[in-house]
Design a protein around this motif. Structure first.
Motif, PDB file in Angstrom:
ATOM      1  N   VAL A 194       0.839  -1.200   0.000  1.00  0.00           N
ATOM      2  CA  VAL A 194       0.000   0.000   0.000  1.00  0.00           C
ATOM      3  C   VAL A 194       0.874   1.250   0.000  1.00  0.00           C
ATOM      4  N   PRO A 195       0.623   2.208  -0.889  1.00  0.00           N
ATOM      5  CA  PRO A 195       1.378   3.463  -0.858  1.00  0.00           C
ATOM      6  C   PRO A 195       1.173   4.182   0.479  1.00  0.00           C
ATOM      7  N   VAL A 196       2.192   4.885   0.949  1.00  0.00           N
ATOM      8  CA  VAL A 196       2.057   5.549   2.246  1.00  0.00           C
ATOM      9  C   VAL A 196       1.056   6.696   2.201  1.00  0.00           C
ATOM     10  N   ASN A 197       0.745   7.201   1.006  1.00  0.00           N
ATOM     11  CA  ASN A 197      -0.224   8.300   0.906  1.00  0.00           C
ATOM     12  C   ASN A 197      -1.638   7.813   0.590  1.00  0.00           C
ATOM     13  N   ASP A 198      -1.867   6.508   0.724  1.00  0.00           N
ATOM     14  CA  ASP A 198      -3.210   5.956   0.535  1.00  0.00           C
ATOM     15  C   ASP A 198      -4.114   6.460   1.659  1.00  0.00           C
ATOM     16  N   VAL A 199      -5.127   7.235   1.306  1.00  0.00           N
ATOM     17  CA  VAL A 199      -5.969   7.911   2.301  1.00  0.00           C
ATOM     18  C   VAL A 199      -6.721   6.925   3.175  1.00  0.00           C
ATOM     19  N   MET A 200      -7.249   5.855   2.588  1.00  0.00           N
ATOM     20  CA  MET A 200      -8.010   4.873   3.370  1.00  0.00           C
ATOM     21  C   MET A 200      -7.101   4.161   4.370  1.00  0.00           C
ATOM     22  N   GLN A 201      -5.885   3.830   3.944  1.00  0.00           N
ATOM     23  CA  GLN A 201      -4.937   3.193   4.845  1.00  0.00           C
ATOM     24  C   GLN A 201      -4.554   4.142   5.973  1.00  0.00           C
ATOM     25  N   GLN A 202      -4.323   5.394   5.661  1.00  0.00           N
ATOM     26  CA  GLN A 202      -3.966   6.368   6.689  1.00  0.00           C
ATOM     27  C   GLN A 202      -5.073   6.511   7.724  1.00  0.00           C
TER      28      GLN A 202
END
Length: 333
Positions: free
Chosen positions: A86-94
């Protein structure tokens, strides 16, 4: 299931299935490498505490004399997510990191030290069951971020302060490597207050010089456990056999506890329920009774309490990490 219960148990740890949709692990599919000199690539820094996180700390952040480096568990588990990382700037993951794992896990350590939580290109849950088909690459990529974040933390933020390493599940996979690479038989071990390496298999001889701790005020070592409902085992019954199994209530070699010894379970309504459960220490497992809290009926269907490894013992961990921190500070005046 009500919304509150859903928030706590969203991350229920399940065995990976062959029905996962995936893609080939290739260079072109790897998300961009994060730059940890940028604050945006950190979920939490002492200067970016959210209002909710500050509510869990009874002390002013600037008065804390230790640091906590926390690595969060697997959050990308969807079967239709074909990404390996997952990219670190993925909003849902954040959002999951901040409003689930930080608030209900990392918050237990905010009275012990200043909290540092890096976003990292986390490997998908299927990585563990598909190691030869891309999973190993995905996990190593995720660790490369954790390692770089820790290097940046040491260079930019630490300033010689003592450190707690805290982690859960996939975070603990990476924490084991972190302890090996930075602490084990290395000068930085002198700064290690304790490592809470929770929700993974970790053997007593995992490291050369970092040992399991068997007393509540012991420092410089590690603790760990995996939680199941009393009488239940993982699908592979011996999966955790021989793994370090710390008693997360007494922090000593006691095999059982009584209800009045349990300090407190942090529920999704942000309330702490004291004297909520009893445990039994087995070979590699912590067996817990069904904890007493609102809507506990739904938890009676769960056999694996992996998702609650930390928040079931939230206040117990909070008090113990403060004790170990104070012990380290007294011994190193």
């Amino acid at each position: 299931m009500n919304k509150g219960l859903y928030l706590v148990f969203l991350m229920v740890f399940v065995a990976c299935k062959s029905t996962y949709i995936t893609q080939e692990f290739t260079q072109k599919n790897i998300p961009s490498k994060p730059d940890y000199s940028l604050e945006t690539n950190w979920a939490v820094l002492p200067i970016t505490y959210s209002k909710e996180l500050k509510e869990f700390s009874s002390k002013e952040i600037d008065t804390l004399k230790a640091d906590v480096f926390y690595i969060y568990p697997t959050l990308n588990t969807e079967k239709d997510d074909i990404r390996w990382n997952v990219p670190v700037n993925d909003v849902m993951q954040q959002e999951k990191v901040l409003n689930k794992t930080v608030l209900f896990q990392a918050s237990a350590f905010t009275t012990s030290g200043k909290l540092y939580v890096p976003y990292y290109r986390q490997a998908h849950l299927r990585s563990y069951s598909m190691l030869k088909n891309g999973g190993e690459h995905a996990l190593l990529l995720a660790y490369s971020d954790v390692k770089k974040a820790f290097e940046t933390y040491l260079e930019k933020y630490n300033n010689g302060r003592p450190i707690i390493i805290a982690s859960h599940s996939q975070g603990s996979t990476h924490a084991k490597f972190l302890l090996r690479d930075f602490f084990d038989s290395k000068p930085l071990q002198n700064k290690l207050i304790a490592a809470y390496i929770i929700g993974t298999v970790i053997k007593p001889n995992q490291f050369k010089s970092i040992k399991p701790m068997v007393n509540p005020n012991e420092i410089g070592g590690f603790v760990g456990w995996n939680t199941f409902k009393k009488g239940n085992y993982p699908k592979k019954k011996d999966k955790y056999k021989g793994s370090v199994t710390t008693n997360p209530i007494t922090w000593n070699l006691d095999r059982t506890t009584e209800l009045n010894q349990h300090k407190g379970f942090l529920y999704s309504n942000k309330k702490i329920y004291e004297e909520a459960l009893e445990i039994e220490v087995t070979d590699g497992l912590i067996w817990s009774t069904n904890p007493k809290f609102p809507m506990r009926f739904f938890m009676s269907f769960l056999k694996n309490y992996h998702v609650g490894d930390i928040n079931l013992f939230w206040k117990d961990i909070q008090e113990n990490s403060v004790l170990r921190t104070n012990t380290w500070l007294v011994k190193n005046k």
